[in-house]
Structures are given as C-alpha cells and as structure tokens.
Design an enzyme around this catalytic site. Structure first.
Site, mmCIF file in Angstrom:
data_model
loop_
_atom_site.group_PDB
_atom_site.id
_atom_site.type_symbol
_atom_site.label_atom_id
_atom_site.label_comp_id
_atom_site.label_asym_id
_atom_site.label_seq_id
_atom_site.Cartn_x
_atom_site.Cartn_y
_atom_site.Cartn_z
ATOM 1 N N LYS A 170 -17.596 6.928 -4.103
ATOM 2 C CA LYS A 170 -17.257 5.644 -4.725
ATOM 3 C C LYS A 170 -16.657 4.760 -3.640
ATOM 4 C CE LYS A 170 -13.644 3.778 -6.638
ATOM 5 N NZ LYS A 170 -13.867 2.415 -6.132
ATOM 6 N N GLY A 201 -17.681 1.209 -8.584
ATOM 7 C CA GLY A 201 -16.807 1.046 -9.738
ATOM 8 C C GLY A 201 -15.376 0.810 -9.340
ATOM 9 N N ASP A 202 -14.549 0.615 -10.345
ATOM 10 C CA ASP A 202 -13.132 0.407 -10.048
ATOM 11 C C ASP A 202 -12.392 1.743 -10.062
ATOM 12 O OD1 ASP A 202 -12.648 1.022 -12.729
ATOM 13 O OD2 ASP A 202 -12.528 -1.073 -13.350
ATOM 14 N N GLY A 203 -11.143 1.698 -9.611
ATOM 15 C CA GLY A 203 -10.353 2.921 -9.509
ATOM 16 C C GLY A 203 -10.043 3.562 -10.846
ATOM 17 N N PRO A 204 -9.488 2.780 -11.773
ATOM 18 C CA PRO A 204 -9.075 3.398 -13.040
ATOM 19 C C PRO A 204 -10.240 3.990 -13.848
ATOM 20 C CG PRO A 204 -7.984 1.281 -12.735
ATOM 21 C CD PRO A 204 -8.992 1.408 -11.638
ATOM 22 N N VAL A 206 -14.109 4.658 -12.548
ATOM 23 C CA VAL A 206 -14.939 5.599 -11.773
ATOM 24 C C VAL A 206 -14.073 6.503 -10.891
ATOM 25 C CG1 VAL A 206 -16.719 5.753 -9.990
ATOM 26 C CG2 VAL A 206 -16.992 4.152 -11.887
ATOM 27 N N GLY A 207 -13.052 5.910 -10.258
ATOM 28 C CA GLY A 207 -12.154 6.723 -9.415
ATOM 29 C C GLY A 207 -11.496 7.818 -10.232
ATOM 30 N N GLU A 245 -5.386 10.248 2.572
ATOM 31 C CA GLU A 245 -4.930 9.471 3.725
ATOM 32 C C GLU A 245 -4.430 8.163 3.147
ATOM 33 O OE1 GLU A 245 -7.011 10.779 7.701
ATOM 34 O OE2 GLU A 245 -8.347 9.588 6.467
ATOM 35 N N CYS A 279 -4.249 0.937 8.328
ATOM 36 C CA CYS A 279 -3.158 1.752 7.793
ATOM 37 C C CYS A 279 -2.189 2.166 8.885
ATOM 38 C CB CYS A 279 -3.736 2.979 7.112
ATOM 39 S SG CYS A 279 -4.856 3.882 8.170
ATOM 40 N N GLU A 379 4.359 -1.930 2.948
ATOM 41 C CA GLU A 379 3.153 -2.141 3.760
ATOM 42 C C GLU A 379 2.608 -3.522 3.387
ATOM 43 O OE1 GLU A 379 -0.369 0.087 2.686
ATOM 44 O OE2 GLU A 379 -0.689 0.566 4.804
HETATM 45 P P1 NAD Z 1 -6.569 1.135 -3.025
HETATM 46 O O1 NAD Z 1 -5.714 2.340 -3.165
HETATM 47 O O2 NAD Z 1 -6.330 -0.017 -3.897
HETATM 48 O O3 NAD Z 1 -8.092 1.532 -3.206
HETATM 49 C C1 NAD Z 1 -8.685 2.587 -2.465
HETATM 50 C C2 NAD Z 1 -9.774 3.202 -3.291
HETATM 51 O O4 NAD Z 1 -9.186 3.864 -4.395
HETATM 52 C C3 NAD Z 1 -10.736 2.177 -3.888
HETATM 53 O O5 NAD Z 1 -12.031 2.713 -3.876
HETATM 54 C C4 NAD Z 1 -10.217 2.009 -5.297
HETATM 55 O O6 NAD Z 1 -11.182 1.575 -6.211
HETATM 56 C C5 NAD Z 1 -9.745 3.412 -5.600
HETATM 57 N N1 NAD Z 1 -8.736 3.525 -6.636
HETATM 58 C C6 NAD Z 1 -7.819 2.623 -7.005
HETATM 59 N N2 NAD Z 1 -7.085 3.094 -8.036
HETATM 60 C C7 NAD Z 1 -7.552 4.340 -8.311
HETATM 61 C C8 NAD Z 1 -7.216 5.331 -9.271
HETATM 62 N N3 NAD Z 1 -6.253 5.150 -10.151
HETATM 63 N N4 NAD Z 1 -7.909 6.484 -9.255
HETATM 64 C C9 NAD Z 1 -8.884 6.699 -8.351
HETATM 65 N N5 NAD Z 1 -9.280 5.774 -7.446
HETATM 66 C C10 NAD Z 1 -8.602 4.619 -7.400
HETATM 67 O O7 NAD Z 1 -6.472 0.759 -1.474
HETATM 68 P P2 NAD Z 1 -7.204 -0.440 -0.735
HETATM 69 O O8 NAD Z 1 -6.444 -1.672 -1.100
HETATM 70 O O9 NAD Z 1 -8.671 -0.365 -0.932
HETATM 71 O O10 NAD Z 1 -6.955 -0.069 0.803
HETATM 72 C C11 NAD Z 1 -5.803 -0.356 1.458
HETATM 73 C C12 NAD Z 1 -4.877 0.848 1.479
HETATM 74 O O11 NAD Z 1 -5.543 1.962 2.047
HETATM 75 C C13 NAD Z 1 -3.671 0.623 2.348
HETATM 76 O O12 NAD Z 1 -2.536 1.170 1.732
HETATM 77 C C14 NAD Z 1 -4.001 1.387 3.610
HETATM 78 O O13 NAD Z 1 -2.889 1.771 4.372
HETATM 79 C C15 NAD Z 1 -4.742 2.545 3.067
HETATM 80 N N6 NAD Z 1 -5.589 3.147 4.075
HETATM 81 C C16 NAD Z 1 -5.231 4.357 4.592
HETATM 82 C C17 NAD Z 1 -6.008 4.936 5.580
HETATM 83 C C18 NAD Z 1 -5.636 6.264 6.172
HETATM 84 O O14 NAD Z 1 -6.491 6.867 6.808
HETATM 85 N N7 NAD Z 1 -4.428 6.731 5.991
HETATM 86 C C19 NAD Z 1 -7.131 4.285 6.045
HETATM 87 C C20 NAD Z 1 -7.480 3.055 5.490
HETATM 88 C C21 NAD Z 1 -6.694 2.511 4.498
#
Ligand code: NAD
Length: 464
Positions: A170, A201-204, A206-207, A245, A279, A379
């Site tokens: 996803k 899809g979105d997180g809530p 498909v995630g 991560e 990140c 952050e």
């Molecule tokens: P996000 O957490 O909003 O989304 C990341 C992914 O998770 C998306 O695909 C999103 O749809 C999904 N998601 C959101 N809510 C979910 C849920 N409840 N259940 C399952 N999936 C869900 O993050 P973002 O805004 O896309 O990315 C930025 C963040 O990612 C920053 O905090 C950044 O530091 C972090 N990041 C970390 C690394 C690392 O390797 N540590 C690398 C890149 C980004």
C-alpha cells in the site's frame, strides 16, 4: 490527467470493489494531476488471498530464479528511470535534480544491492548439530510514506522478493504515482502472478486491513509514529511480526573543536534537503554556547543561499512541501516557535517572496532554542532548523538524548576519536560521524555527478 484507479492483484490490473476516487495534487501548482482509488477491506482480502496462493510456489523458487527476476526488474526500472524521476517530482515536489540523483536512484539501488546480497546469502548454516535455516516468512504487508516514495517501496519489495516472500503493497495515498509506475515495472518484468500485489488506499481502511489481516505474516511499516503505533496495535491480535521505521528529531552535535562554519553550513544543507521531509534530517543543531554567534551567522548564510522554486526548474535547491496538510503543519510550527520565544534568524511564516501558489515555504532557522520548546520536540518535516546552545560535552549528549525519537544522530569534531566517543553515547539507531553517510554525503559521494536522465548505480539510501 492520469487515470490510476486500478489495483494490481494476482498479476492483473483490476478495478476496486467499490469506486472511491481520490485526487493526486501536484504540490507546486496545486493542480489535480491524477486520480487513484482508495481501496477497501474487500480489495485487501483479494490481494492477500492472491499472495497466499502464490507463496506456495514462489516460496520454493531457487536463488537463481529469484536473482534472474531481480535482474529483469533492474532492466525495466532502468528503462523507465527518467519517467520515475519526473513522476516523483510531480507527485511530491522534489526538485528534478534530487529525484534523478537520489529519489529514483535509491529505488534502483535497493535492487542492485539485493541482487548482490542474494548471490552470496547463506540460507542454511550448520552450527554444531543444529541446522540454521532462513526461510521466507510468507505474505508481507508493506505500508509506505510519501517523502522518499519509491525508495521506501523498493527497500521493502526487493528484500521480500529476494527472500521468497509474496506481498501486498500500500503506497502512500499522498504520492501514489511512483508506486503505480513501480507496479507497472513489476508487471513488465514478469513477476509471477500473486507475488506482488498493490492496493492503494488510506491508512485507517487499507492500512488497517493489511495490519490486522490473519493471513498477513509480517507487516513492514514506514511512516509517522502515530500510524506506526496503530499498525502495531492492529497487528498484535494475529501475532504477526511488525517492523517499523518511524519519525525523527535528530540531534546534530557540533563539538567545540570542529570547523564551525563548515559544519553548520553542511548541517543546514542536510536539514533542508528534500524540503526538510526526511525522517533522519538533522533538525536540532547543538552548538557550544561560546560559538553561538559564529554558528548563527553561518546558518543564516546557508539558509539564505537556499533557492526555492518550481521542481522542474534548473538551479533550485528545494521545491514545495508535499501537500497542503504538510504546508499548514509547518506554518503552524514556525509560528509556534516564534510565540514560544525562539530567536528567528531567517525565514518565518508564509511563502517565499514572489511565490503566491503552491506549498512552498521559507527555509527557516531558529536560534537559542530550548530543548523543551515545541519546535525542538515535534517532528516538523519542513526546512526548519532549531539551533540549541549547550555548555559542555555532557550537556550536549543529554540534550541529544532528551527526545522521544531515536532514529538518527550526527556528531562533528576535529578529532575522530572524540567524535566516535560522543557518538557512542547518543541513543539512536545510527549516528553520522563527521559528515559520513549524511544525505548530502550520500548524494555527492555515492551517486556522484552525472548527465541528467542517466541511470546511476548508487548504494541504497536506507532511511531518509
Ligand atoms: P503517515 O504515518 O501519515 O503515513 C505512512 C503510511 O501509513 C501511509 O501509507 C499511510 O496511508 C499509512 N497509514 C496511516 N495511518 C495508518 C493506520 N492507522 N494504519 C495503517 N497504515 C496507516 O506518514 P507520512 O506522513 O506518509 O510520512 C512521513 C512520516 O514518515 C514522518 O514521520 C517520517 O519521519 C516518517 N518516515 C520515516 C522513515 C524511516 O525510515 N524511519 C522514512 C520515511 C519517512
């Protein structure tokens, strides 16, 4: 406008179970450039079923077969390299030079690296009378963010394929077009049906469906801490493995024997790279109190030299932030820094002069920040640097470790042994010593200068 509303399940492009269109916006122009579908639990069920079925045979493939597959993917990826770079720039605003030199390059790099590793990887090892056998775990759910979109996808897909796993990806709904193109690459390379599946899809929805699915054996998640916690919680009842991560608020300790001017300039450039949306960005710069004036002057020079503009234009350092939500968040936190009494050295709220549209922000430096201020704790994920003074080495280590994050750290010293000693005291996943493997270093040393559009052979960028 591109129509990217299909998912990829069992080797075929398919329509979602229920239509739920979602716009993809170019953050530089605020124009809608594509439409994707947001999937449902039913789409995830189909994708997981396909992956589960395919695992029975793919999990039994030989290393040679999987090596050949990785090689085919590399070839197809290379043939679409320029399209990948352009797509990433359009969907999340990275400057084209960065998309070519690092964003698209990192995705390809993971496949090169994985092919190299797979050739020599020991799947079986005899230890005394015990045979240690490393087996593919099964069906993997892969959930990725938008900031380094294809890097994050490839760093999950390449090892899963190499190990003999099958998967459901996803991509981020904010920057899904590189994931769509990546899926076309998988198809063209002939990945067997069901081995690689993609559901947008979105997180809530498909995630969460992926994280909680009983037939998903492992979830690999990269994104915010908030969503990482949600994934781990949803995964717990089915006792699947979860790797995360998450975010960062990395300290960059510049010790008193360092070349302050040089270290500060490099720190600012790393902080703002990719419009601060990495990140592991060094967002808290720790400076000896006695060197504060020198550091502030250098940071202002470096930030004021950052050019902000159209990602496809020549000569720009950074493009816009990836989305309106990100723009609003960064604006809010810049204002918060000012309200809480941090010294605004340069930048500030609003768009850069002369720009009236797009999610562009001003490279911003705050000095004399206290580590308990919001801008030092949260952050921000924008080109915003907090310079924090410290008294002595112990104080610097204490401040560096006083954070809920633990992703990355940076130390610069004129004495490598001293830098290593301090690095060992930083409680984070990795520490960049004297500029090693920083984002700038990764770009200049590993990708090197090249002709625009040519496909490099970089090392993968592990966790930006
Ligand atoms: P996000 O957490 O909003 O989304 C990341 C992914 O998770 C998306 O695909 C999103 O749809 C999904 N998601 C959101 N809510 C979910 C849920 N409840 N259940 C399952 N999936 C869900 O993050 P973002 O805004 O896309 O990315 C930025 C963040 O990612 C920053 O905090 C950044 O530091 C972090 N990041 C970390 C690394 C690392 O390797 N540590 C690398 C890149 C980004």
């Amino acid at each position: 406008m591109k129509d990217c509303r299909e998912f990829y399940i069992d080797g075929k492009w398919v329509r979602p179970t229920e239509p739920r269109d979602f716009p993809v916006v170019n953050p530089a122009t605020e124009a809608r450039i594509a439409t994707i579908s947001l999937g449902s639990r039913a789409d995830v069920d189909k994708a997981v079923a396909a992956a589960k079925k395919a695992f029975a045979s793919y999990g039994e493939t030989t290393v040679e077969q999987r090596l050949a597959l990785l090689q085919r993917i590399i070839e197809v990826y290379q043939s679409k390299y320029e399209e990948m770079a352009t797509t990433i720039s359009e969907e999340m605003g990275a400057p084209l030079w960065l998309s070519r030199a690092a964003q698209a390059a990192a995705g390809l790099g993971h496949f090169f690296e994985m092919a190299k590793l797979l050739g020599s990887f020991k799947f079986e090892e005899l230890k005394g009378s015990t045979l240690m056998r490393k087996e593919p775990i099964g069906v993997c759910g892969l959930i990725t963010p938008w900031n380094w979109p294809v890097n994050q996808i490839a760093c999950k897909v390449a090892p899963a394929l190499a190990a003999g796993c099958t998967m459901v990806l996803k991509p981020s709904e904010i920057a899904p077009l590189s994931g769509y193109l990546f899926t076309q690459i998988m198809h063209e390379a002939g990945v067997p049906p069901g081995v690689f599946n993609m559901v947008n899809g979105d997180g809530p929805t498909v995630g969460a469906a992926i994280s909680s699915h009983p037939d998903v054996d492992m979830v690999s998640f990269t994104g915010s801490t908030r969503a990482g916690v949600a994934v781990a919680t949803a995964a717990a009842p089915t006792v699947k493995r979860v790797t995360q991560e998450l975010g960062g608020k990395s300290a960059n300790i510049i010790l008193d024997d360092a070349d302050v001017e040089q270290a500060v300039m490099a720190g600012v450039q790393s902080c703002v790279l990719n419009t601060g949306q990495s990140c592991n960005a060094p967002t808290r710069m720790l400076i000896p109190r006695s060197k504060m004036a020198e550091a502030i002057a250098a940071a202002k020079r470096a930030a004021d030299a950052v050019t902000v503009g159209d990602p496809s234009a020549d000569g720009i350092t950074i493009g816009p932030l990836a989305s309106e939500a990100q723009f609003e968040k960064v604006q809010r936190l810049i204002k918060k820094g000012m309200e809480e009494g941090a010294e605004l050295v340069t930048g500030g709220p609003g768009r850069p002069d002369g720009i009236s549209k797009g999610y562009f922000v001003r490279p911003t430096v705050f000095a004399n920040v206290r580590n308990d201020m919001t801008i030092a704790r949260e952050e921000i994920f924008g080109p915003v640097l907090s310079i924090i003074p410290y008294q002595d080495e112990n104080d610097a280590v204490r401040i560096a470790n006083d954070t809920p994050y633990g992703l990355s750290g940076y130390v610069t010293s004129g004495n490598i042994e001293r830098a290593r000693r301090v690095a060992r005291r930083i409680r984070s996943g990795n520490v960049h010593v004297n500029g090693a493997r920083g984002l700038r270093g990764a770009l200049t040393r590993e990708c090197g200068p090249r002709e625009p559009g040519s496909a490099p052979r970089p090392r993968p960028t592990r966790a930006p």
